[in-house]
Scaffold this motif. Structure first.
Motif, PDB file in Angstrom:
ATOM      1  N   ARG A  52      -8.935  36.586  79.799  1.00 38.38           N
ATOM      2  CA  ARG A  52      -8.491  36.842  80.974  1.00 38.38           C
ATOM      3  C   ARG A  52      -9.374  36.619  82.090  1.00 38.38           C
ATOM      4  O   ARG A  52      -9.146  36.349  83.245  1.00 38.38           O
ATOM      5  CB  ARG A  52      -7.801  38.092  81.193  1.00 38.38           C
ATOM      6  CG  ARG A  52      -8.816  39.472  80.947  1.00 38.38           C
ATOM      7  CD  ARG A  52      -7.868  40.636  81.230  1.00 38.38           C
ATOM      8  NE  ARG A  52      -8.665  41.809  81.530  1.00 38.38           N
ATOM      9  CZ  ARG A  52      -8.968  42.923  80.701  1.00 38.38           C
ATOM     10  NH1 ARG A  52      -8.275  42.867  79.475  1.00 38.38           N
ATOM     11  NH2 ARG A  52      -9.669  43.847  81.059  1.00 38.38           N
ATOM     12  N   ALA A  53     -10.761  36.406  81.591  1.00 42.84           N
ATOM     13  CA  ALA A  53     -11.850  36.211  82.613  1.00 42.84           C
ATOM     14  C   ALA A  53     -11.554  34.664  83.337  1.00 42.84           C
ATOM     15  O   ALA A  53     -12.194  34.435  84.396  1.00 42.84           O
ATOM     16  CB  ALA A  53     -13.065  36.200  82.083  1.00 42.84           C
ATOM     17  N   TYR A 115      -4.048  40.684  78.543  1.00 44.97           N
ATOM     18  CA  TYR A 115      -3.145  41.472  79.458  1.00 44.97           C
ATOM     19  C   TYR A 115      -1.870  42.142  78.976  1.00 44.97           C
ATOM     20  O   TYR A 115      -1.412  41.204  77.935  1.00 44.97           O
ATOM     21  CB  TYR A 115      -2.893  40.777  80.837  1.00 44.97           C
ATOM     22  CG  TYR A 115      -3.999  40.782  81.929  1.00 44.97           C
ATOM     23  CD1 TYR A 115      -4.389  41.907  82.456  1.00 44.97           C
ATOM     24  CD2 TYR A 115      -4.545  39.556  82.273  1.00 44.97           C
ATOM     25  CE1 TYR A 115      -5.375  42.096  83.528  1.00 44.97           C
ATOM     26  CE2 TYR A 115      -5.519  39.685  83.302  1.00 44.97           C
ATOM     27  CZ  TYR A 115      -6.004  40.609  83.863  1.00 44.97           C
ATOM     28  OH  TYR A 115      -6.826  40.705  84.726  1.00 44.97           O
ATOM     29  N   SER A 116      -1.337  43.399  78.997  1.00 43.15           N
ATOM     30  CA  SER A 116      -0.127  43.372  78.707  1.00 43.15           C
ATOM     31  C   SER A 116       0.784  42.697  79.052  1.00 43.15           C
ATOM     32  O   SER A 116       0.780  42.047  80.338  1.00 43.15           O
ATOM     33  CB  SER A 116       0.156  45.086  79.078  1.00 43.15           C
ATOM     34  OG  SER A 116       1.615  45.323  78.762  1.00 43.15           O
ATOM     35  N   ILE A 117       1.935  42.148  78.383  1.00 45.91           N
ATOM     36  CA  ILE A 117       2.911  41.393  79.070  1.00 45.91           C
ATOM     37  C   ILE A 117       3.847  41.950  79.772  1.00 45.91           C
ATOM     38  O   ILE A 117       4.352  41.359  80.688  1.00 45.91           O
ATOM     39  CB  ILE A 117       3.980  41.003  77.698  1.00 45.91           C
ATOM     40  CG1 ILE A 117       4.632  39.795  78.200  1.00 45.91           C
ATOM     41  CG2 ILE A 117       4.771  42.040  77.272  1.00 45.91           C
ATOM     42  CD1 ILE A 117       5.445  39.214  76.836  1.00 45.91           C
ATOM     43  N   HIS A 124       0.778  41.950  90.305  1.00 48.54           N
ATOM     44  CA  HIS A 124      -0.382  41.864  89.918  1.00 48.54           C
ATOM     45  C   HIS A 124      -0.248  40.477  88.833  1.00 48.54           C
ATOM     46  O   HIS A 124      -1.340  39.760  88.631  1.00 48.54           O
ATOM     47  CB  HIS A 124      -1.128  42.759  88.920  1.00 48.54           C
ATOM     48  CG  HIS A 124      -1.362  44.156  89.575  1.00 48.54           C
ATOM     49  ND1 HIS A 124      -1.541  44.144  91.135  1.00 48.54           N
ATOM     50  CD2 HIS A 124      -1.824  45.432  89.405  1.00 48.54           C
ATOM     51  CE1 HIS A 124      -1.842  45.375  91.383  1.00 48.54           C
ATOM     52  NE2 HIS A 124      -1.905  46.080  90.481  1.00 48.54           N
ATOM     53  N   GLY A 125       0.683  40.415  88.192  1.00 45.51           N
ATOM     54  CA  GLY A 125       1.084  39.139  87.382  1.00 45.51           C
ATOM     55  C   GLY A 125       1.232  37.820  88.041  1.00 45.51           C
ATOM     56  O   GLY A 125       1.663  36.854  87.186  1.00 45.51           O
ATOM     57  N   PHE A 195      -2.745  47.230  83.499  1.00 42.61           N
ATOM     58  CA  PHE A 195      -2.237  46.267  82.102  1.00 42.61           C
ATOM     59  C   PHE A 195      -3.537  45.776  81.437  1.00 42.61           C
ATOM     60  O   PHE A 195      -3.457  44.943  80.602  1.00 42.61           O
ATOM     61  CB  PHE A 195      -1.521  45.143  82.891  1.00 42.61           C
ATOM     62  CG  PHE A 195      -0.544  45.593  83.731  1.00 42.61           C
ATOM     63  CD1 PHE A 195       0.658  46.174  83.189  1.00 42.61           C
ATOM     64  CD2 PHE A 195      -0.456  45.355  85.151  1.00 42.61           C
ATOM     65  CE1 PHE A 195       1.854  46.630  83.812  1.00 42.61           C
ATOM     66  CE2 PHE A 195       0.708  45.803  85.987  1.00 42.61           C
ATOM     67  CZ  PHE A 195       1.691  46.424  85.376  1.00 42.61           C
ATOM     68  N   ASN A 196      -4.746  46.290  81.662  1.00 42.12           N
ATOM     69  CA  ASN A 196      -5.990  45.857  81.180  1.00 42.12           C
ATOM     70  C   ASN A 196      -6.183  46.519  79.607  1.00 42.12           C
ATOM     71  O   ASN A 196      -6.780  46.262  78.658  1.00 42.12           O
ATOM     72  CB  ASN A 196      -7.323  45.854  81.919  1.00 42.12           C
ATOM     73  CG  ASN A 196      -6.923  45.235  83.311  1.00 42.12           C
ATOM     74  OD1 ASN A 196      -6.186  44.479  83.399  1.00 42.12           O
ATOM     75  ND2 ASN A 196      -7.611  45.579  84.224  1.00 42.12           N
TER      76      ASN A 196
END
Length: 220
Positions: A52-53, A115-117, A124-125, A195-196
């Motif tokens: 996710r970076a 990340y959580s789906i 945030h998504g 979600f991290n």
């Protein structure tokens, strides 16, 4: 998180002058520092160099330019160099480098969980959803994994996220992000819109992945 930037490695001892980091060390290991000589192997987990970076790169370019198609305004090689630079500036790279220079112990790096789906249904998504809709995620992920292998992978064996926790290729299954807790006596539970971080159920699978990798390396 931020306190880990103050980690120092002197001889074979990892320590920090950050109060929260010291508390976390004591909470998980029973001491305010880590003596590498006491362990058979070392595994650095997360530290902000997970898949996710790549969002740090995506934010700098319009989603349409990230398709890595024939019309991409920057070459694939340049894009991969940008990702490698991102990894080399990460906390994970710094910690792995310090430990690799200080100890000959087998060294592993376990990536941040995706990340959580659930993030896709949260504001945030929005950026992630835009990248997905543009069909760019697979190419970005592949380029990032290659860049990470060429940087952190030169110093440590990389352990991927347990496959059974992955949802739709780019996310973590929702069940693993619910009820996650901090490795510290302070504010034990993460917020509902975090979600991290993942929970103990995920941790069990992650530990199993590490021990499997360690066992395989010692049998060679």
């Amino acid at each position: 998180g931020k306190g880990l930037k103050s980690l120092s490695v002197e001889g074979d001892v990892i320590s920090s002058d950050d109060t929260v980091v010291k508390e976390s060390f004591e909470f998980t290991g029973g001491a305010s520092s880590i003596e590498l000589e006491k362990y058979d192997a070392v595994c650095v987990v997360g530290c902000f160099a997970g898949q996710r970076a790549v969002q740090a790169i995506v934010k700098d370019y319009a989603t349409s330019t990230m398709k890595l198609a024939d019309t991409i305004p920057v070459s694939r090689r340049l894009f991969e160099a940008m990702l490698a630079s991102l990894v080399e500036k990460s906390l994970a790279y710094d910690v792995v480098r310090k430990i690799s220079l200080a100890s000959a112990k087998p060294l592993y790096y376990m990536e941040n969980p995706l990340y959580s789906i659930d993030i896709l249904s949260h504001p945030h998504g929005s950026l992630l959803k835009a990248v997905l809709d543009a069909g760019a995620m697979a190419e970005i992920q592949a380029s990032y994994l290659l860049a990470r292998e060429r940087t952190i992978g030169k110093m440590a064996k990389i352990i991927l996220q347990p496959p059974s926790t992955v949802k739709e290729r780019f996310f973590t299954e929702s069940a693993f992000s619910q009820g996650s807790s901090r490795l510290s006596p302070r504010a034990p539970l993460h917020k509902a819109d975090d979600f991290n971080h993942m929970n103990g159920q995920y941790g069990v699978l992650a530990l199993d992945a590490f021990f499997t990798a360690f066992a395989e390396s010692t049998q060679r």
